[in-house]
Motif scaffolding. Structure first.
Motif, PDB file in Angstrom:
ATOM      1  N   GLY A   1       0.650  -1.292  -0.071  1.00  0.00           N
ATOM      2  CA  GLY A   1      -0.005  -0.039   0.037  1.00  0.00           C
ATOM      3  C   GLY A   1       0.849   1.203  -0.104  1.00  0.00           C
ATOM      4  N   PRO A   2       0.384   2.124  -0.042  1.00  0.00           N
ATOM      5  CA  PRO A   2       0.935   3.622   0.183  1.00  0.00           C
ATOM      6  C   PRO A   2       2.001   3.573   0.920  1.00  0.00           C
ATOM      7  CG  PRO A   2      -1.430   4.161  -0.108  1.00  0.00           C
ATOM      8  CD  PRO A   2      -1.277   2.611   0.071  1.00  0.00           C
ATOM      9  N   GLN A   3       2.037   3.130   2.175  1.00  0.00           N
ATOM     10  CA  GLN A   3       3.027   3.316   3.110  1.00  0.00           C
ATOM     11  C   GLN A   3       3.946   2.124   3.358  1.00  0.00           C
ATOM     12  OE1 GLN A   3       2.743   6.169   4.405  1.00  0.00           O
ATOM     13  NE2 GLN A   3       0.991   6.700   3.366  1.00  0.00           N
ATOM     14  N   SER A   4       3.810   1.441   2.534  1.00  0.00           N
ATOM     15  CA  SER A   4       4.758  -0.132   2.437  1.00  0.00           C
ATOM     16  C   SER A   4       6.133   0.526   2.294  1.00  0.00           C
ATOM     17  CB  SER A   4       4.032  -0.964   1.320  1.00  0.00           C
ATOM     18  OG  SER A   4       2.937  -1.536   1.579  1.00  0.00           O
ATOM     19  N   THR A   5       6.986  -0.682   2.793  1.00  0.00           N
ATOM     20  CA  THR A   5       8.530  -0.644   2.789  1.00  0.00           C
ATOM     21  C   THR A   5       9.006  -1.690   2.009  1.00  0.00           C
ATOM     22  OG1 THR A   5       8.930  -1.715   4.562  1.00  0.00           O
ATOM     23  CG2 THR A   5       8.559   0.465   5.147  1.00  0.00           C
ATOM     24  N   VAL A   6      10.342  -1.381   1.598  1.00  0.00           N
ATOM     25  CA  VAL A   6      10.902  -2.727   1.169  1.00  0.00           C
ATOM     26  C   VAL A   6      11.010  -4.243   1.640  1.00  0.00           C
ATOM     27  CG1 VAL A   6      13.245  -3.638   0.106  1.00  0.00           C
ATOM     28  CG2 VAL A   6      12.553  -1.304  -0.068  1.00  0.00           C
TER      29      VAL A   6
ATOM     30  N   PRO B   1      -9.117   5.774  -4.808  1.00  0.00           N
ATOM     31  CA  PRO B   1      -8.097   6.510  -4.029  1.00  0.00           C
ATOM     32  C   PRO B   1      -7.599   5.874  -2.676  1.00  0.00           C
ATOM     33  CG  PRO B   1      -9.935   7.855  -4.848  1.00  0.00           C
ATOM     34  CD  PRO B   1     -10.423   6.316  -5.036  1.00  0.00           C
ATOM     35  N   ALA B   2      -6.538   6.502  -2.343  1.00  0.00           N
ATOM     36  CA  ALA B   2      -5.876   6.048  -1.095  1.00  0.00           C
ATOM     37  C   ALA B   2      -6.744   6.974   0.128  1.00  0.00           C
ATOM     38  CB  ALA B   2      -4.412   6.238  -0.685  1.00  0.00           C
ATOM     39  N   ALA B   3      -6.368   6.593   1.298  1.00  0.00           N
ATOM     40  CA  ALA B   3      -7.188   7.453   2.378  1.00  0.00           C
ATOM     41  C   ALA B   3      -6.999   8.861   2.206  1.00  0.00           C
ATOM     42  CB  ALA B   3      -6.515   6.986   3.702  1.00  0.00           C
TER      43      ALA B   3
ATOM     44  N   ASP C   1       2.332   8.505  -6.496  1.00  0.00           N
ATOM     45  CA  ASP C   1       1.016   9.367  -5.890  1.00  0.00           C
ATOM     46  C   ASP C   1       0.725  10.128  -7.337  1.00  0.00           C
ATOM     47  OD1 ASP C   1      -0.348  10.896  -3.619  1.00  0.00           O
ATOM     48  OD2 ASP C   1       0.641  12.498  -5.111  1.00  0.00           O
ATOM     49  N   PHE C   2      -0.771  10.178  -7.460  1.00  0.00           N
ATOM     50  CA  PHE C   2      -1.235  10.797  -8.606  1.00  0.00           C
ATOM     51  C   PHE C   2      -2.676  11.431  -8.447  1.00  0.00           C
ATOM     52  CE2 PHE C   2      -1.640   6.527  -9.455  1.00  0.00           C
ATOM     53  CZ  PHE C   2      -3.046   6.269  -9.897  1.00  0.00           C
TER      54      PHE C   2
END
Length: 320
Positions: free
Chosen positions: A47-52, A92-94, A124-125
């Motif tokens: 998701g938008p906050q994910s990491t490697v 859309p994300a939150a 992000d768009f």
């Protein structure tokens, strides 16, 4: 919401892999339209906050969920299912922004032996304008939403992986399966048992690192049936030009030349990674992932034996 749609297939109504014993979630008549709420290809694992670290922990049993299946009334083996791809709308994300991700997944991609460590880029768009999405501080990738995985159930019983493309469709990853395109798929079982998913905000031809801009989308499709078409493989018709959105500034092009098309493809992509690193100062894995989202791998020549030419086109519009 699609006011003209006859049915909605919700995000929870999905499955992993092709299996003609999966019960249909809806029965649809030719001429009717369906709204699908499609997951991204990770099924929400990223998701938008994910990491490697989240890339390294991906459960491949949950990759490429497809929404459905739906039963098409009157569809029988030997027919062709015609699908009109009406529209794509980002979920859309939150934050209210459109979002997506591109990853280098160890063991996956054309140059998997050269890029063995996980990597992740989040996008992000604006979901309303679908203006080009920023890559780092200096590049913008034009967006063109489409569905990567779209297909009917196979005649063979049992569970079949969703990863490879198949004669009835599946994980085709053709970026021109976008709004306005008409797609025909062979029908091998009664009702066709059609499913769709793996939506993208953009991708280059080849999807060379194995991922594009993976983005959840709401997709509207309209179905028709061609009786006794005897279609052997998928075919499609685009509504107009398919490259103009990237043509404005020209291309940088690298090639691979030799008797093996796969080796030529690898050489062409590796050459572009080297070029982007040298001219833009980019880390190699970022150049590889960026190329996957917007660069096009093409067979330029396949008749002058014993060597063939594969070219990789990178649009200069991304940086200019």
């Amino acid at each position: 919401m699609c006011r003209a749609c006859n049915y909605t297939i919700h995000a929870a109504q999905h499955h992993f892999g092709w299996d003609n014993s999966i019960a249909p979630v809806q029965r649809v008549s030719p001429g009717e339209s369906v709204l699908y709420h499609c997951h991204d290809s990770s099924a929400g694992q990223l998701g938008p906050q994910s990491t490697v670290a989240d890339v390294a922990a991906l459960d491949f049993g949950r990759i490429n969920p497809v929404s459905g299946p739906v039963w098409i009334e009157g569809a029988e083996p030997g027919d062709a299912l015609k699908i009109t791809l009406d529209s794509f709308a980002p979920q859309p994300a939150a934050s209210g922004r459109g979002w997506g991700w591109t990853a280098n997944i160890p063991g996956f991609g054309l140059l998997a032996d050269q890029f063995t460590e996980a990597a992740l880029i989040s996008w992000d768009f604006d979901p309303a304008t679908m203006a080009p999405a920023m890559w780092s501080k200096e590049g913008r990738v034009p967006l063109k939403p489409f569905t990567g995985t779209i297909g009917n159930a196979l005649a063979e019983p049992g569970l079949h992986s969703v990863v490879p493309p198949r004669r009835v469709g599946g994980n085709l990853d053709i970026r021109d399966l976008s709004a306005g395109t008409e797609l025909w798929l062979p029908v091998e079982v009664a009702g066709a048992l059609f499913s769709v998913g793996d939506t993208h905000a953009a991708q280059g031809d080849g999807e060379v690192c194995g991922t594009a801009i993976e983005s959840p989308m709401d997709v509207v499709l309209t179905f028709d049936l061609v009786k006794d078409a005897r279609l052997k493989m998928p075919r499609f018709r685009t509504p107009g030009p398919v490259t103009r959105h990237l043509d404005a500034k020209g291309y940088e092009v690298t090639t691979g030349v030799g008797p093996d098309l796969m080796a030529g493809a690898r050489d062409a992509v590796a050459g572009m990674v080297d070029l982007l690193c040298a001219t833009r100062g980019m880390p190699a894995v970022e150049a590889y992932m960026l190329a996957s989202t917007c660069g096009d791998l093409r067979i330029s020549e396949i008749v002058d034996m014993p060597n063939w030419v594969v070219s990789f086109y990178f649009p200069r519009a991304v940086f200019e």
